[in-house]
Each structure stands twice: as structure tokens, then as C-alpha cells.
Design a protein around this motif. Structure first.
Motif, mmCIF file in Angstrom:
data_model
loop_
_atom_site.group_PDB
_atom_site.id
_atom_site.type_symbol
_atom_site.label_atom_id
_atom_site.label_comp_id
_atom_site.label_asym_id
_atom_site.label_seq_id
_atom_site.Cartn_x
_atom_site.Cartn_y
_atom_site.Cartn_z
ATOM 1 N N ILE A 26 54.921 -15.111 43.269
ATOM 2 C CA ILE A 26 53.570 -15.474 42.850
ATOM 3 C C ILE A 26 53.648 -16.321 41.580
ATOM 4 O O ILE A 26 54.395 -16.005 40.652
ATOM 5 N N ARG A 27 52.859 -17.382 41.536
ATOM 6 C CA ARG A 27 52.799 -18.251 40.361
ATOM 7 C C ARG A 27 51.343 -18.422 39.959
ATOM 8 O O ARG A 27 50.463 -18.507 40.809
ATOM 9 N N ARG A 30 48.737 -22.263 35.893
ATOM 10 C CA ARG A 30 49.461 -22.993 34.834
ATOM 11 C C ARG A 30 50.923 -23.198 35.217
ATOM 12 O O ARG A 30 51.488 -24.257 34.956
ATOM 13 N N GLU A 31 51.542 -22.177 35.797
ATOM 14 C CA GLU A 31 52.934 -22.316 36.222
ATOM 15 C C GLU A 31 53.068 -23.337 37.351
ATOM 16 O O GLU A 31 54.085 -24.029 37.448
ATOM 17 N N ALA A 32 52.047 -23.422 38.198
ATOM 18 C CA ALA A 32 52.080 -24.373 39.309
ATOM 19 C C ALA A 32 51.606 -25.765 38.890
ATOM 20 O O ALA A 32 51.693 -26.708 39.679
ATOM 21 N N GLY A 33 51.080 -25.891 37.669
ATOM 22 C CA GLY A 33 50.612 -27.171 37.188
ATOM 23 C C GLY A 33 49.252 -27.568 37.740
ATOM 24 O O GLY A 33 48.907 -28.742 37.770
ATOM 25 N N SER A 46 47.920 -18.689 42.170
ATOM 26 C CA SER A 46 47.510 -19.913 42.849
ATOM 27 C C SER A 46 48.074 -19.997 44.261
ATOM 28 O O SER A 46 47.604 -20.789 45.067
ATOM 29 N N ASN A 47 49.078 -19.193 44.556
ATOM 30 C CA ASN A 47 49.740 -19.302 45.857
ATOM 31 C C ASN A 47 49.904 -17.943 46.538
ATOM 32 O O ASN A 47 50.926 -17.686 47.151
ATOM 33 N N PHE A 48 48.897 -17.099 46.470
ATOM 34 C CA PHE A 48 48.992 -15.774 47.098
ATOM 35 C C PHE A 48 48.940 -15.924 48.614
ATOM 36 O O PHE A 48 48.030 -16.553 49.161
#
Length: 104
Positions: A26-27, A30-33, A46-48
Motif C-alpha cells: 500500500i502506498r 504522496r508516496e505515489a506522487g 492510493s492503490n488499495f
């Protein structure tokens, strides 16, 4: 053991496994930009992908349930093995014997 008992134990392992595997991969935005939506929590993923979590939980629960059932059938770890306050006399004697033979 009845099949309904095995199913209930499997479902308990599945729920526990789902919570164990859920944070992997999981990100946050902010981590995924990615840009945050107004009012969104900073820690929201953001990517669940619930399908991926379900597959991982199913595999882990199957392994854990199989180990539990194998232990139930073979008796590797019993309630007497987990009694640390007042262990059975046989276990205490075995531990004393093991200590004495280790010293020799």
C-alpha cells in the motif's frame, strides 16, 4: 473434528490473515506522487486492491489452518505444553533430566 469446526477455524484465520497482509504494497498519495483530494486524509491509500488482499489472505489462511489441523491430528503442541505456571510432573522431570545430561 467436524467440517463445520474446520470451516469456522479457517474463517477466523482468514480474517486474521486479511489484517496481516493488508498493509503490504500500500502506498499513500504522496508516496505515489499523486495529488490529494480536498478533505482527504494524508494516510489514505492510493492503490488499495481488495481482491489482491483477499487472495493473499486466502493463501495464508489455508496454510495456517492446515498447520493447525495437522497439530490437532498429530498432537505436536498440547494444552499441557502451554501450562507454564503449573507444568505437569512429567514435563518437569524431563526438563531436570535434560539439564543433568547436558552438564555431563
Amino acid at each position: 473434528m467436524q467440517w463445520t469446526s474446520v470451516l469456522a477455524i479457517y474463517l477466523l484465520f482468514w480474517v486474521m490473515s486479511a489484517f496481516i497482509v493488508m498493509p503490504f504494497g500500500i502506498r499513500t498519495h504522496r508516496e505515489a506522487g499523486e495529488e490529494l483530494v480536498p478533505g482527504q486524509a494524508d494516510s489514505a491509500p492510493s492503490n488499495f486492491r481488495p481482491g489482491r488482499v483477499a487472495i493473499r489472505a486466502t493463501i495464508l489462511a489455508a496454510i495456517l489452518c492446515a498447520l493447525f489441523y495437522a497439530n490437532y491430528v498429530n498432537g505436536w503442541i498440547t494444552v499441557a505444553d502451554l501450562n507454564f505456571i503449573h507444568p505437569p510432573k512429567e514435563i518437569v522431570e524431563e526438563q531436570i533430566w535434560m539439564r543433568e545430561t547436558a552438564k555431563d
